[in-house]
Design an enzyme around this catalytic site. Structure first.
Site, PDB file in Angstrom:
ATOM      1  N   ILE A 172       0.937  -1.115   0.147  1.00 26.86           N
ATOM      2  CA  ILE A 172       0.033  -0.157   0.093  1.00 26.86           C
ATOM      3  C   ILE A 172       0.599   1.222  -0.160  1.00 26.86           C
ATOM      4  O   ILE A 172       1.963   1.350   0.890  1.00 26.86           O
ATOM      5  CB  ILE A 172      -0.974  -0.054   1.347  1.00 26.86           C
ATOM      6  CG1 ILE A 172      -1.698  -1.121   1.296  1.00 26.86           C
ATOM      7  CG2 ILE A 172      -2.056   1.309   1.215  1.00 26.86           C
ATOM      8  CD1 ILE A 172      -2.494  -1.464   2.611  1.00 26.86           C
ATOM      9  N   HIS A 173       0.641   2.029  -1.133  1.00 29.80           N
ATOM     10  CA  HIS A 173       1.735   3.400  -1.079  1.00 29.80           C
ATOM     11  C   HIS A 173       0.580   4.270  -1.925  1.00 29.80           C
ATOM     12  O   HIS A 173      -0.642   3.956  -2.230  1.00 29.80           O
ATOM     13  CB  HIS A 173       3.008   3.165  -1.717  1.00 29.80           C
ATOM     14  CG  HIS A 173       2.946   2.268  -3.036  1.00 29.80           C
ATOM     15  ND1 HIS A 173       3.284   3.114  -4.168  1.00 29.80           N
ATOM     16  CD2 HIS A 173       2.755   1.045  -3.496  1.00 29.80           C
ATOM     17  CE1 HIS A 173       3.164   2.359  -5.264  1.00 29.80           C
ATOM     18  NE2 HIS A 173       2.881   1.266  -4.862  1.00 29.80           N
ATOM     19  N   GLY A 174       1.309   5.568  -2.453  1.00 29.06           N
ATOM     20  CA  GLY A 174       0.779   6.462  -2.989  1.00 29.06           C
ATOM     21  C   GLY A 174       0.124   6.130  -4.330  1.00 29.06           C
ATOM     22  O   GLY A 174      -1.096   6.400  -4.495  1.00 29.06           O
ATOM     23  N   ALA A 177      -2.742   4.016  -3.297  1.00 28.12           N
ATOM     24  CA  ALA A 177      -3.939   4.708  -2.496  1.00 28.12           C
ATOM     25  C   ALA A 177      -4.824   5.459  -3.157  1.00 28.12           C
ATOM     26  O   ALA A 177      -5.968   5.963  -2.906  1.00 28.12           O
ATOM     27  CB  ALA A 177      -3.397   5.447  -1.143  1.00 28.12           C
TER      28      ALA A 177
END
Length: 325
Positions: A172-174, A177
């Site tokens: 889960i990262h930019g 997300a």
């Protein structure tokens, strides 16, 4: 047409644009003005030329400081009906505007700003670590109790239906997300990774990246598969994330139907020298074991694709592998 102007003191404008496009891709027409980088900079002239060129466009202007000279020089332009001026900008609100429709309203912009304010906070892991430590203190009798062996389960005839499965070594990262959750309209994220599930600090960091309103679970691969096969899971739009192709293959073999299967980023942080890998793209690097897993994954699901962010070109992994043979 929607236009975005980022104007700041120094090189913040070009820097924040680079970072935003690295995360969400090139999703809007963006112009940057790095003001006062040299004594010869004529900022007023640059603004005049920009607004003359885009007088018929919908313009969103981002500046760094409310009381700064850059913002002051743009106040006059903000009186135009087609111009919205946003100051004190940060990365989350910029990316929200980049991804918004061309007819985004100022009320929606205000919602983006309110959401972005929540991103500004002191990150304190100390309390969680302390509480976790207390929770781990168990009575002697409980500690000595033998652990029950998990009951093996077969998913050969799984009827589970999952919205998407993505291989991403950052989990889960930019990019996940800010872009994939919106593109796929997901309601929940399930991270299937043994290491992350057994590391409280890593779990907390991943959960911090989850957008508001989206549920998340971080579980070992086998436990994640069990959850995905629960009938309740099929009623939600779920994005499953794995760090490796091998784990993605295991999930795919155990889940009846996956709407979208995507290889985004993998193999960059495993400590194995790149010379020992097949480099499909700058973000997809595969050991021999991972190459075999990818071939098996494509055999199961020929629509498996390679795509970092939604607006990138979508390439079928099958076609890429065929060219290498």
């Amino acid at each position: 047409m929607k236009q975005i102007l980022i104007a700041t003191h120094g090189k913040m404008a070009s820097g924040i644009r680079y970072t935003a496009e690295l995360i969400v891709g090139k999703m809007a027409e963006i112009t940057t003005i790095d003001a006062y980088v040299t004594p010869e900079d004529n900022v007023e002239k640059k603004f005049e030329e920009y607004f003359a060129q885009h007088e018929n466009d919908r313009i969103f202007v981002f500046t760094d400081l409310m009381g700064g000279s850059v913002n002051q020089k743009l106040l006059g332009y903000s009186q135009k009906e087609n111009v919205t001026l946003i100051t004190g900008t940060n990365l989350p609100v910029l990316m929200q505007v980049m991804m918004a429709d061309d007819d985004v309203t100022e009320e929606e912009i205000q919602e983006f700003i309110d959401d972005a304010r929540e991103e500004l906070q002191v990150v304190d892991l100390g309390g969680e670590k302390k509480s976790s430590a207390k929770e781990n203190v168990a009575p002697a009798a409980e500690k000595s109790a033998p652990k029950k062996e998990p009951v093996p389960q077969s998913y050969d005839n799984s009827t589970a239906k999952i919205t998407a499965l993505r291989v991403d070594d950052r989990l889960i990262h930019g990019q996940v997300a800010m872009t994939w959750t919106k593109q796929l309209a997901v309601q929940g994220i399930v991270v299937a990774n043994d290491e992350a599930a057994n590391d409280n600090t890593q779990k907390m960091a991943l959960k911090m990246a989850v957008p508001g309103g989206i549920k998340s679970l971080i579980k070992p691969v086998d436990e994640a598969i069990r959850i995905l096969n629960n009938p309740k899971a099929s009623k939600m739009r779920i994005l499953v994330l794995t760090r490796t192709v091998k784990d993605a293959l295991k999930v795919r073999q155990s889940v009846g139907e996956i709407g979208f299967l995507n290889v985004g980023n993998t193999g960059r942080f495993d400590g194995i020298d790149v010379s020992e890998k097949l480099v499909l793209t700058p973000t997809i690097m595969l050991t021999k074991a991972e190459q075999q897993a990818l071939k098996s994954l494509v055999a199961l699901d020929p629509k498996t694709c390679m795509q970092q962010v939604p607006n990138d070109e979508q390439k079928l992994v099958k076609d890429v592998l065929d060219k290498l043979n």
